[in-house]
Design a protein around this motif. Structure first.
Motif, PDB file in Angstrom:
ATOM      1  N   ARG A 164       0.826  -1.211   0.000  1.00 32.58           N
ATOM      2  CA  ARG A 164       0.000   0.000   0.000  1.00 32.58           C
ATOM      3  C   ARG A 164       0.853   1.250   0.000  1.00 32.58           C
ATOM      4  NH1 ARG A 164      -2.636  -1.750   4.782  1.00 32.58           N
ATOM      5  NH2 ARG A 164      -2.155   0.313   5.624  1.00 32.58           N
ATOM      6  N   CYS A 195      -4.358   8.883  -1.889  1.00 32.86           N
ATOM      7  CA  CYS A 195      -3.109   8.178  -1.580  1.00 32.86           C
ATOM      8  C   CYS A 195      -2.918   8.035  -0.071  1.00 32.86           C
ATOM      9  CB  CYS A 195      -1.914   8.917  -2.184  1.00 32.86           C
ATOM     10  SG  CYS A 195      -1.741   8.709  -3.963  1.00 32.86           S
ATOM     11  N   VAL A 198      -5.253   5.392   1.175  1.00 32.98           N
ATOM     12  CA  VAL A 198      -4.762   4.051   0.847  1.00 32.98           C
ATOM     13  C   VAL A 198      -3.622   3.657   1.778  1.00 32.98           C
ATOM     14  CG1 VAL A 198      -3.449   2.722  -0.879  1.00 32.98           C
ATOM     15  CG2 VAL A 198      -5.480   4.000  -1.567  1.00 32.98           C
ATOM     16  N   ALA A 208      -8.696   3.338  -3.680  1.00 36.12           N
ATOM     17  CA  ALA A 208      -7.951   2.701  -4.771  1.00 36.12           C
ATOM     18  C   ALA A 208      -8.718   2.807  -6.085  1.00 36.12           C
ATOM     19  CB  ALA A 208      -7.672   1.236  -4.433  1.00 36.12           C
ATOM     20  N   PHE A 252      -3.377  -1.419  -7.728  1.00 37.01           N
ATOM     21  CA  PHE A 252      -4.521  -0.852  -7.008  1.00 37.01           C
ATOM     22  C   PHE A 252      -5.746  -1.766  -7.114  1.00 37.01           C
ATOM     23  CE2 PHE A 252      -2.350   3.391  -7.392  1.00 37.01           C
ATOM     24  CZ  PHE A 252      -2.249   3.612  -6.027  1.00 37.01           C
TER      25      PHE A 252
END
Length: 272
Positions: A164, A195, A198, A208, A252
């Motif tokens: 991740r 981002c 995530v 994602a 992703f």
């Protein structure tokens, strides 16, 4: 705050219903996208064999013969490991082979200290780690007719965390390249927030999906290599970026499929 939470939950329910028919195909599409940059690279080396040899020998100091072996090993490794990854066979060995290709090519072509190349390849590495995590989780489900394997569970949560964090580094390269237009700043704001979500594992699956959508548009608009016919060298660089971005999108999508893992806000929320 409660209204925002309710709207968020309703939106997730709708998206869940809409995406349910596509779920069986997501893992296959994700794996194919993830290895696309390696397949394209192997084809490019074969098509431009003489040019590749000339570059390695004239500009990188490779002796005659060593350059041939280096390119041949790269082509074989990328094709074989990509096929294994798509077919979910010997996944950890396949990922190890592809990681070796990334490192060796970085040094061989003198790109290892190029910041954009470095960040992009770290994102690809993050995608490969997601592939390893998917394999570990599948092994854990299959051991002893469904009884969990503690070692695989422990490994998978660390691998998912690393995957991740590395995946989102692509946006760092996006921030530091090009001029800051209004549209670019908007993409950076939305993409940057996604981002962060995530990386910490908060609403990770939907974040994602947002990043996949952003990267899809970005790839078609910016990395449109098929429109470049006046400069073959520039075309190759843009094409390389295009397929690398596809690979990161595959990472992703694997995150969407397997989830963010134990080290995430989403997982911790289930305990409350």
């Amino acid at each position: 705050m409660d209204q925002i939470r309710n709207v968020s939950e309703q939106t997730e329910d709708v998206l869940e219903k809409v995406s349910r028919p596509l779920k069986p195909y997501i893992p296959w599409v994700a794996r194919a996208l993830l290895v696309s940059t390696f397949i394209e690279d192997s084809v490019r080396i074969m098509v431009q064999w003489q040019n590749q040899l000339y570059f390695l020998q004239a500009f990188r100091g490779f002796p005659w013969g060593v350059s041939h072996v280096f390119l041949l090993l790269n082509v074989v490794a990328m094709i074989v490991c990509s096929a294994l990854a798509i077919g979910r066979r010997y996944t950890e060995l396949a990922v190890g082979g592809l990681l070796s290709v990334i490192v060796l090519q970085g040094f061989a072509y003198g790109l290892i200290f190029d910041m954009s190349f470095f960040l992009r390849n770290l994102s690809v590495v993050g995608g490969l780690l997601m592939l390893v995590a998917e394999s570990l989780l599948a092994q854990r489900r299959n051991v002893f007719a469904g009884l969990p394997s503690l070692s695989d569970e422990d490994r998978s949560k660390y691998v998912l965390l690393g995957g991740r964090v590395l995946l989102v580094l692509l946006f760092a390269s996006f921030v530091f390249s090009g001029s800051l237009t209004l549209a670019r700043m908007a993409v950076i704001a939305v993409g940057g927030l996604s981002c962060v979500m995530v990386a910490v594992g908060f609403k990770a699956k939907w974040s994602a999906i947002v990043l996949v959508a952003i990267l899809s548009v970005f790839n078609l608009v910016v990395n449109n290599w098929w429109t470049i016919d006046f400069n073959p060298t520039h075309r190759d660089f843009v094409k390389y970026d295009f397929f690398q971005t596809l690979s990161i999108m595959g990472g992703f999508l694997l995150l969407v499929n397997v989830g963010p893992g134990s080290f995430s806000v989403d997982e911790k929320k289930k305990n409350f």
